[in-house]
Scaffold this active site. Structure first.
Site, PDB file in Angstrom:
ATOM      1  CG  HIS A  76      62.357  64.019 138.495  1.00  0.00           C
ATOM      2  ND1 HIS A  76      63.356  63.594 139.344  1.00  0.00           N
ATOM      3  CD2 HIS A  76      62.838  63.828 137.243  1.00  0.00           C
ATOM      4  CE1 HIS A  76      64.385  63.161 138.621  1.00  0.00           C
ATOM      5  NE2 HIS A  76      64.081  63.283 137.345  1.00  0.00           N
TER       6      HIS A  76
ATOM      7  CG  HIS B 106      49.168  66.417 121.537  1.00  0.00           C
ATOM      8  ND1 HIS B 106      47.877  66.468 121.988  1.00  0.00           N
ATOM      9  CD2 HIS B 106      49.355  65.178 121.020  1.00  0.00           C
ATOM     10  CE1 HIS B 106      47.280  65.319 121.756  1.00  0.00           C
ATOM     11  NE2 HIS B 106      48.158  64.509 121.166  1.00  0.00           N
TER      12      HIS B 106
END
Length: 199
Positions: free
Chosen positions: A134, A125
């Site tokens: 990446h 979250h």
């Protein structure tokens, strides 16, 4: 029509995501026409691509190369998400981003443009991931982590909650990041330490 830029190994994974989603690929662009991607035709750019009607996805693993292509190629960029990925309805995913199989992206996380969230990575979250990042296979970002543009979090690395990682950082595979990391460095270890500049 959908086209990819880059005919390497990363393109294979993206192509199979699109295939699974029943989104046929019309062709792949690469500077090396000897490359093959199964039965998909390979062209030099722009070939048959028409920016006003076609969609493009950059299938290149290198963050800086992906950024350079995106900044120099006007197109309607597609987002590709494997159907096994678990994406919160409150997450925001930027265009051109690819999310691989078994990824989890939890509530109120923001993922930038042209990112790769690779196989089985977990983004908890309230994370913020900059453009052209990446997040490698099996990497884990705990809640509230910030990742700067063009950074790569290596395979199996773990970042604890609330850590801020700068731009153009390489976090080594298997590292455990427990404190903030500045821009333009390579870090590795448990706990992760700066080992050199990332030029």
């Amino acid at each position: 029509m959908i086209y990819l830029i880059g005919a390497g190994g990363h393109a294979k994974v993206i192509a199979e995501i699109l295939e699974t989603n029943q989104q046929p690929i019309a062709g792949v662009f690469d500077t090396d026409l000897s490359k093959k991607l199964w039965e998909i035709p390979v062209y030099t750019f722009p070939g048959p691509f028409r920016s006003e009607k076609d969609h493009l996805l950059i299938s290149v693993g290198n963050n800086k190369t992906r950024k350079r292509i995106a900044e120099n190629t006007a197109a309607n960029y597609l987002t590709a998400i494997h159907p096994s990925a678990q994406i919160s309805k409150r997450a925001v995913i930027g265009h051109g981003t690819v999310i691989m199989a078994n990824v989890v992206v939890n509530s109120d996380s923001i993922i930038g443009r042209h990112c790769i969230i690779n196989t089985s990575a977990s983004v908890d979250h309230d994370c913020e991931i900059g453009n052209y990042c990446h997040i490698s296979p099996n990497a884990t970002l705990s809640g509230g982590v910030s990742v700067g543009e063009c950074t790569q979090i290596g395979a199996g690395a773990t970042v604890i909650q609330g850590v801020k990682i700068g731009k153009n950082v390489l976090v080594g595979a298997g590292s455990v990041v427990i404190k903030d990391i500045p821009d333009n460095v390579v870090v590795a270890g448990c706990p992760a330490k700066i080992i050199k500049e990332n030029v």
